[in-house]
Write an enzyme that holds these catalytic residues in place. Sequence first.
Site, PDB file in Angstrom:
ATOM      1  CG  HIS A   2     -51.191 -15.388 -74.718  1.00  0.00           C
ATOM      2  ND1 HIS A   2     -49.963 -15.878 -75.086  1.00  0.00           N
ATOM      3  CD2 HIS A   2     -51.994 -15.544 -75.813  1.00  0.00           C
ATOM      4  CE1 HIS A   2     -50.007 -16.331 -76.320  1.00  0.00           C
ATOM      5  NE2 HIS A   2     -51.233 -16.139 -76.782  1.00  0.00           N
ATOM      6  CG  ASP A  58     -48.247 -16.296 -72.232  1.00  0.00           C
ATOM      7  OD1 ASP A  58     -49.311 -16.927 -72.087  1.00  0.00           O
ATOM      8  OD2 ASP A  58     -47.814 -15.912 -73.336  1.00  0.00           O
ATOM      9  CB  SER A 112     -50.636 -16.029 -79.991  1.00  0.00           C
ATOM     10  OG  SER A 112     -51.114 -17.178 -79.342  1.00  0.00           O
TER      11      SER A 112
END
Length: 320
Positions: free
Chosen positions: A302, A273, A183
Amino acid sequence: MPQIDMPLEQLKQYQGINPRPDDFDAYWERAIAEMRAVDPQVELVPSPFQTPTAECFDLYFTGVRGARIHAKYVRPRNATEPHPVVVLFHGYTGNAGDWADKLAYASLGFSVLAMDCRGQGGSSEDTGGVKGNTHDGHIIRGLDDHEDNLLFRHIFLDTAQLAGIAIGLPEVDPERVYAAGASQGGALTIACAALEPRVKRLAPVYPFLTDYKRTWEMDLAKDAYQELRTFFRHFDPLHEREDDIFTKLGYIDLQHLANRIRGDVLMFVGLMDTICPPSTQFAAYNKITAPKQLVVYPDFGHEHLPGATDRTIRFFLGDN
């Protein structure tokens, strides 16, 4: 196949839509020059946490604008020859994590440096008027100031400076310096290798901070990207400055730095995601000109990607 973004074949060709400022290269050369002019004043402080097989230190260095940056440093105890090092970066608003998280690498003969991003959830200093935690809002910090004052500019430089410090450690093999994170950590992994091209291998997982305009146009300026919407609502409610705002964000858009990478890349993406949309990640990946591999998880968003950590370790060991 279910999808929240473009079909995979289109993703493989996508080049991003966020503007690239005309002076982008000069901007980053100026930034790197500022970083190199800083005396890092590296300090190693032994941690109360120690193990029979690894030595643990709090490492501090001075970054641009005078901020003292903290990283956790773990190295194999009694290592007899130069060995590899992995520089790790955490997710947005987080921190360097527990000491125990680094011991798997130490058991394999790697040193580990895990950086606290300035102003987020760790011990690094944010010198933008206050000391301590500013937690989030970092994408838009400095957006109404000169572009040299964008906060993520400074954070990107911190990553490169830390990698340079790692390369200079006497116990480290400078030909085996690696970087990883997920991330925000994936974004900082790309920034680190782009601004410090001596990083030999990097493993970004669903990287943040790329192709901001695409995220906004997908109506996904929420969750991690919520501050984009907040900025427009408070400071440009009629979007009269929209082009200028996205162009300034282009200075800290990873897709525009990606072609500077020289190390081998192993990147992971989940096609479901909705936090960091797949197309934004492909915008960066597709611009990487170094040797690269992409691992696609069709049903994952995610979240934890099964097998990704194991594959990253094998990659750093030279197994794939």
